[in-house]
Design a protein around this motif. Sequence first.
Motif, PDB file in Angstrom:
ATOM      1  N   GLY A 155      57.678 -23.514  51.531  1.00  0.00           N
ATOM      2  CA  GLY A 155      57.453 -23.241  50.117  1.00  0.00           C
ATOM      3  C   GLY A 155      58.402 -22.226  49.527  1.00  0.00           C
ATOM      4  O   GLY A 155      58.689 -22.249  48.340  1.00  0.00           O
ATOM      5  N   PRO A 159      61.439 -18.820  50.851  1.00  0.00           N
ATOM      6  CA  PRO A 159      62.035 -18.152  52.006  1.00  0.00           C
ATOM      7  C   PRO A 159      60.995 -17.253  52.682  1.00  0.00           C
ATOM      8  O   PRO A 159      60.189 -16.611  52.006  1.00  0.00           O
ATOM      9  N   ASP A 182      60.414 -22.691  60.240  1.00  0.00           N
ATOM     10  CA  ASP A 182      60.580 -22.446  58.804  1.00  0.00           C
ATOM     11  C   ASP A 182      61.193 -23.716  58.232  1.00  0.00           C
ATOM     12  O   ASP A 182      62.348 -24.025  58.492  1.00  0.00           O
ATOM     13  N   THR A 183      60.401 -24.460  57.459  1.00  0.00           N
ATOM     14  CA  THR A 183      60.804 -25.807  57.046  1.00  0.00           C
ATOM     15  C   THR A 183      61.251 -25.817  55.589  1.00  0.00           C
ATOM     16  O   THR A 183      60.467 -25.525  54.693  1.00  0.00           O
ATOM     17  N   GLN A 201      61.743 -30.259  49.654  1.00  0.00           N
ATOM     18  CA  GLN A 201      61.337 -30.232  48.247  1.00  0.00           C
ATOM     19  C   GLN A 201      60.505 -31.469  47.916  1.00  0.00           C
ATOM     20  O   GLN A 201      60.546 -32.450  48.661  1.00  0.00           O
ATOM     21  N   THR A 202      59.827 -31.411  46.774  1.00  0.00           N
ATOM     22  CA  THR A 202      59.134 -32.594  46.270  1.00  0.00           C
ATOM     23  C   THR A 202      60.098 -33.784  46.305  1.00  0.00           C
ATOM     24  O   THR A 202      59.731 -34.885  46.699  1.00  0.00           O
ATOM     25  N   ASP A 241      69.152 -25.103  45.074  1.00  0.00           N
ATOM     26  CA  ASP A 241      68.922 -23.868  45.823  1.00  0.00           C
ATOM     27  C   ASP A 241      70.252 -23.249  46.237  1.00  0.00           C
ATOM     28  O   ASP A 241      71.211 -23.959  46.533  1.00  0.00           O
ATOM     29  N   ARG A 273      66.085 -20.563  44.215  1.00  0.00           N
ATOM     30  CA  ARG A 273      66.611 -21.431  43.168  1.00  0.00           C
ATOM     31  C   ARG A 273      67.811 -20.801  42.455  1.00  0.00           C
ATOM     32  O   ARG A 273      67.856 -19.598  42.248  1.00  0.00           O
ATOM     33  N   ARG A 281      56.355 -24.159  42.308  1.00  0.00           N
ATOM     34  CA  ARG A 281      57.477 -24.197  41.375  1.00  0.00           C
ATOM     35  C   ARG A 281      56.997 -24.140  39.951  1.00  0.00           C
ATOM     36  O   ARG A 281      56.145 -24.899  39.541  1.00  0.00           O
TER      37      ARG A 281
END
Length: 657
Positions: A394, A396, A418-419, A422-423, A509, A524, A535
């Motif tokens: 979601g 950093p 840590d993935t 994005q939508t 990003d 962003r 967001r």
Amino acid sequence: MSDETLSNLLKEDRRFEPPADLAADANLTEEAYARAASDREAFWAEQAERLDWTQTWDRVLDWTDPPFAKWYVGGRLNAAYNCVDRHVEAGRGDKVAIHWVGEPVDDKRSITYAELQAEVSQAANTLTELGVGAGDRVAIYMPMIPEAVVTMLACARIGAPHTVVFGGFSSDALASRLTDCQAKVVVTADGGYRRGAPSALKPAVDEARAKAADRDGHTVEKVLVVRRTGQEVEWDDAVDVWWHESVAQAPTEHQWEAFDSEHPLYVMYTSGTTGKPKGILHTTGGYLTGCAYTHWAVFDLKPETDVYWCTADIGWVTGHSYIVYGPLANGATQVLYEGTPDSPEKGRWWQIIEEYGVTIFYTAPTAIRSFMKQGREIPDARDLSTLRVLGSVGEPINPEAYVWYREVVGGGRTPVVDTWWQTETGSIMISPLPGVTHGKPGSAMIPIPGISADVVTEEGQSVPNGSGGYLVLTEPWPSMLRTIWGDDQRFKDTYWSRYAQQGWYFAGDGAKKDDDGDLWVLGRVDDVMNVSGHRLSTTEIESALVSHPKVAEAAVVGAQDPDTGQAVCAFVILRDEAGDGGDDIVEELRNHVRKEIGAIAKPRQIMVVPELPKTRSGKIMRRLLRDVAEHREVGDVTTLADSTVMDLISGKLTSGK
Ligand code: 6R9
């Protein structure tokens, strides 16, 4: 992020090796990177074989008309069959699909795959009866109850794209989504539980329906309502239908049909740089392949033994890909929790992990930071020793939160993945693999096998290690968005125009490569904020503020916030006739934003100012406002049309008026 924070981050040198037992039995190993790179399409064909198709594709990828991709061309499948029925047919009908935990303690229910199949079939029968056919849009505005998952799958089963609108959004936000995708039916509940109290949902649907009709002449034909809290609701017999009087009475058998691989699966609205949210379109075969593959690879899922829990709300893409489609396609057993982390007590999440023996846990940095603040005694009071993989998504994750997560929640044993995604990407793009990659606190590391990303300059040069630039995806991938609903041009402009020549996807990003070439996603680069992993568009909040009769002009910035990552800070100029607005003006405006958009958009801070800093071409210089909001020395003001404006703003703020 300031340069100073950035260079501190990049000095982070703690490293964590994958646990030996996990590495020895990992789903995906090092060789996958090279294999995927040497023949990407063969690799993605192999991943699509995780699913059951009624007809195999003729071609893995058709990229002859970029940026409009077609994946698994000619293939046919049903997403709900893949998420539910096939597990029952394979003899796993008694396996628990969902351990649902309601917010009120002891309100819980475990649902097997066979039960899920029956309920999805009932809901599919009811939706059909209500007139929903393949291609019709169904909006879902629900709390985190099993019926929400059932409805999504029922839509998929009959080929009706769903659009889930987060239950925390206002009736206005719902109305604009209903009209944008012309939803025929809305599925909702009377309300849900939030911090111990029932909150209402149905009234917002009634309002949204009226607004959609008034503004755009759009008619929502039916509203299907789950009784969750038992609170009083307004009822219109011509439109409203109770779930327990329809779905619960419907036949538990339903014959699914196969749809084209490119059949629309859902539309998910997300904030863009303009006020109008973008309807991100995902289709069936490629999206489901991306979700199933990444959920298996990134979390090292062992469906027979793992108990998985993703704390996202199904109103966000994470809930779509990593509660509904990925885990269920993989036949996982998972926890679904209705409420807030701290209800009725601060340790509720840890209690749930202990009770169900959760092994894989996926949450957001903002939650981790709030737990850090409460202290480690709370998670320490529970047995969390079943956990073996932890995920973050979601925004950093700062190294301190990463290390706390690993040490306190994971007992120092668990890899943290840590993935980044994005939508629009539909599934995870950049992440460590828990059995392969050593952990580096704060870095999402490198693209997973099958995905190609880079960090590039404005001109499209790949940056050397140690430098920053824009994050791009350089090859198409199966779960990529197909377009913006009803707006192909905006789709091209937003994502594909900046690097049109190279044909790269521009993610919006900023990122940096460290000395090892590992990636650090910084956030962003456009006017999109990230508040607690959600967001929000600055423009959308500005329009909400300006819609208030006392406001002449507004500028919104995302300022760094220790708890929520970024926080909404607004600067407003009042209309002359509003005078100084009165003592309560700030509160009035904050509530106005909440009413227009939803509670998550409510500004942390609103400053009433006499002027806004603008360039000669009239663009608001948000950079300077961010300096004010983050209590920094105000930066370079030479491009301002009137350089005294910043003095006015700063003066006003220090005088406390
Ligand atoms: C899945 C999701 C996407 C934006 C994305 C980026 C930020 C997400 C991140 C991350 C750094 C991570 N983001 N994951 N930033 N590290 N691991 O969150 O989708 O709601 O569309 O947001 O979130 O800025 O561009 P979505």
